[in-house]
Enzyme design. Structure first.
Site, PDB file in Angstrom:
ATOM      1  N   ASP A  23       0.875  -1.172   0.000  1.00 37.68           N
ATOM      2  CA  ASP A  23       0.000   0.000   0.000  1.00 37.68           C
ATOM      3  C   ASP A  23       0.918   1.229   0.000  1.00 37.68           C
ATOM      4  O   ASP A  23       2.148   1.108  -0.142  1.00 37.68           O
ATOM      5  CB  ASP A  23      -1.012  -0.038   1.165  1.00 37.68           C
ATOM      6  CG  ASP A  23      -0.370   0.143   2.530  1.00 37.68           C
ATOM      7  OD1 ASP A  23       0.871   0.286   2.620  1.00 37.68           O
ATOM      8  OD2 ASP A  23      -1.116   0.138   3.535  1.00 37.68           O
ATOM      9  N   HIS A  24       0.337   2.423   0.191  1.00 41.59           N
ATOM     10  CA  HIS A  24       1.139   3.652   0.166  1.00 41.59           C
ATOM     11  C   HIS A  24       2.224   3.652   1.247  1.00 41.59           C
ATOM     12  O   HIS A  24       3.309   4.179   1.039  1.00 41.59           O
ATOM     13  CB  HIS A  24       0.222   4.872   0.347  1.00 41.59           C
ATOM     14  CG  HIS A  24      -0.699   4.734   1.532  1.00 41.59           C
ATOM     15  ND1 HIS A  24      -1.767   3.855   1.524  1.00 41.59           N
ATOM     16  CD2 HIS A  24      -0.672   5.301   2.766  1.00 41.59           C
ATOM     17  CE1 HIS A  24      -2.375   3.923   2.708  1.00 41.59           C
ATOM     18  NE2 HIS A  24      -1.724   4.785   3.475  1.00 41.59           N
ATOM     19  N   CYS A  80       2.884  -3.283   4.050  1.00 46.83           N
ATOM     20  CA  CYS A  80       2.023  -2.153   4.420  1.00 46.83           C
ATOM     21  C   CYS A  80       2.714  -1.446   5.588  1.00 46.83           C
ATOM     22  O   CYS A  80       3.907  -1.652   5.800  1.00 46.83           O
ATOM     23  CB  CYS A  80       0.595  -2.605   4.740  1.00 46.83           C
ATOM     24  SG  CYS A  80       0.429  -3.712   6.150  1.00 46.83           S
ATOM     25  N   GLY A  81       2.018  -0.626   6.337  1.00 47.70           N
ATOM     26  CA  GLY A  81       2.678   0.138   7.398  1.00 47.70           C
ATOM     27  C   GLY A  81       3.336  -0.749   8.441  1.00 47.70           C
ATOM     28  O   GLY A  81       4.527  -0.647   8.722  1.00 47.70           O
ATOM     29  N   THR A  82       2.538  -1.634   9.035  1.00 45.37           N
ATOM     30  CA  THR A  82       3.066  -2.560  10.042  1.00 45.37           C
ATOM     31  C   THR A  82       3.245  -3.970   9.497  1.00 45.37           C
ATOM     32  O   THR A  82       3.893  -4.806  10.137  1.00 45.37           O
ATOM     33  CB  THR A  82       2.078  -2.685  11.215  1.00 45.37           C
ATOM     34  OG1 THR A  82       0.809  -3.134  10.676  1.00 45.37           O
ATOM     35  CG2 THR A  82       1.888  -1.372  11.945  1.00 45.37           C
ATOM     36  N   HIS A 113      10.834 -23.566   8.659  1.00 44.97           N
ATOM     37  CA  HIS A 113       9.841 -24.297   9.454  1.00 44.97           C
ATOM     38  C   HIS A 113       8.424 -24.179   8.911  1.00 44.97           C
ATOM     39  O   HIS A 113       7.652 -25.123   9.014  1.00 44.97           O
ATOM     40  CB  HIS A 113       9.860 -23.810  10.909  1.00 44.97           C
ATOM     41  CG  HIS A 113      11.073 -24.277  11.667  1.00 44.97           C
ATOM     42  ND1 HIS A 113      11.174 -24.171  13.040  1.00 44.97           N
ATOM     43  CD2 HIS A 113      12.234 -24.842  11.247  1.00 44.97           C
ATOM     44  CE1 HIS A 113      12.353 -24.662  13.433  1.00 44.97           C
ATOM     45  NE2 HIS A 113      13.014 -25.063  12.363  1.00 44.97           N
ATOM     46  N   ARG A 147       9.187 -33.090  10.534  1.00 48.76           N
ATOM     47  CA  ARG A 147       8.117 -32.737  11.487  1.00 48.76           C
ATOM     48  C   ARG A 147       7.385 -31.460  11.050  1.00 48.76           C
ATOM     49  O   ARG A 147       6.198 -31.279  11.341  1.00 48.76           O
ATOM     50  CB  ARG A 147       8.651 -32.594  12.911  1.00 48.76           C
ATOM     51  CG  ARG A 147       9.595 -31.431  13.125  1.00 48.76           C
ATOM     52  CD  ARG A 147      10.210 -31.472  14.518  1.00 48.76           C
ATOM     53  NE  ARG A 147      10.989 -30.272  14.822  1.00 48.76           N
ATOM     54  CZ  ARG A 147      12.213 -30.036  14.357  1.00 48.76           C
ATOM     55  NH1 ARG A 147      12.802 -30.896  13.546  1.00 48.76           N
ATOM     56  NH2 ARG A 147      12.857 -28.934  14.700  1.00 48.76           N
ATOM     57  N   HIS A 148       8.093 -30.605  10.340  1.00 53.29           N
ATOM     58  CA  HIS A 148       7.462 -29.366   9.882  1.00 53.29           C
ATOM     59  C   HIS A 148       6.437 -29.652   8.784  1.00 53.29           C
ATOM     60  O   HIS A 148       5.422 -28.981   8.697  1.00 53.29           O
ATOM     61  CB  HIS A 148       8.528 -28.383   9.401  1.00 53.29           C
ATOM     62  CG  HIS A 148       9.591 -28.150  10.431  1.00 53.29           C
ATOM     63  ND1 HIS A 148       9.314 -27.561  11.642  1.00 53.29           N
ATOM     64  CD2 HIS A 148      10.899 -28.498  10.449  1.00 53.29           C
ATOM     65  CE1 HIS A 148      10.420 -27.514  12.361  1.00 53.29           C
ATOM     66  NE2 HIS A 148      11.392 -28.085  11.663  1.00 53.29           N
TER      67      HIS A 148
HETATM   68  C1  RB5 Z   1      -2.130   2.613   6.555  1.00 54.58           C
HETATM   69  O1  RB5 Z   1      -2.130   3.822   7.246  1.00 54.58           O
HETATM   70  C2  RB5 Z   1      -1.908   1.459   7.546  1.00 54.58           C
HETATM   71  O2  RB5 Z   1      -3.008   1.276   8.344  1.00 54.58           O
HETATM   72  C3  RB5 Z   1      -1.569   0.178   6.775  1.00 54.58           C
HETATM   73  O3  RB5 Z   1      -0.464   0.421   5.982  1.00 54.58           O
HETATM   74  C4  RB5 Z   1      -1.206  -1.032   7.611  1.00 54.58           C
HETATM   75  O4  RB5 Z   1      -0.256  -0.722   8.573  1.00 54.58           O
HETATM   76  C5  RB5 Z   1      -2.292  -1.845   8.127  1.00 54.58           C
HETATM   77  O5  RB5 Z   1      -2.077  -2.875   8.771  1.00 54.58           O
END
Ligand code: RB5
Length: 168
Positions: A23-24, A80-82, A113, A147-148
């Site tokens: 994403d952005h 994405c962000g996180t 694994h 095992r995996h």
């Molecule tokens: C976008 O602001 C953010 O929410 C997205 O990139 C992501 O981190 C969602 O999990």
């Protein structure tokens, strides 16, 4: 981390076709990783996003995870962000084993694994250098089977049960 941690990794399948999207919030890392894939000699399909305009991560994750689930492409990379949103979406697709990784240890064991076929990173939680190393180690690691494999078979059976029930 011991020096030998990266040294013994020489496994690579250069013919793998890789799907990549962000994403952005993951755009800069996506562009960096595209450069790495080119340097490493992998072919890839970039599903976007292509600019900084805000987009919704489920739409981007669906493009990559859908292509892996249908067997059109073999590996996927999502940012994405996180990384959390992409991970939630990607793991809803049958046959997709998506791993959100933050360090080299998790990147390596995601393949060894879990045989993760989609690697997910957070564009706001990792820098470019770490992201490059995580992708490289994931591509150079080999699934350890045994095992995996038994555990992955269990995941497959859960998936089959759930999707069968949903269709009824
Ligand atoms: C976008 O602001 C953010 O929410 C997205 O990139 C992501 O981190 C969602 O999990």
């Amino acid at each position: 981390m011991p020096v030998s941690f990266l040294k013994d990794l020489s496994f690579e399948v250069k013919t793998l076709k890789i799907a990549i999207a962000s994403d952005h919030a993951g755009l800069d890392i996506k562009e960096e990783i595209k450069g790495l894939l080119e340097e490493m000699g992998y072919s890839f399909v970039d599903f976007g996003t292509y600019n900084r305009e805000s987009v919704d991560y489920p739409d981007m994750a669906e493009l990559v995870a859908g292509s892996i689930s249908k067997g059109e492409l073999e590996r996927g990379i999502l940012i994405c962000g996180t990384g959390i949103g992409m991970c939630i979406v990607a793991n809803k697709f049958p046959g997709v084993r998506a791993a959100l990784v933050y360090d080299l240890y998790s990147a390596r064991y995601a393949k060894e694994h879990n045989d993760a076929n989609v690697l997910i990173m957070g564009g706001r939680t990792t820098d470019k250098e770490n992201a490059r190393k995580m992708v490289e180690i994931w591509l150079k690691s080999q699934f350890q089977g045994e095992r995996h494999q038994r555990r992955l078979d269990k995941i497959k059976r859960i998936e089959e049960r759930l999707y069968r029930n949903m269709k009824e």
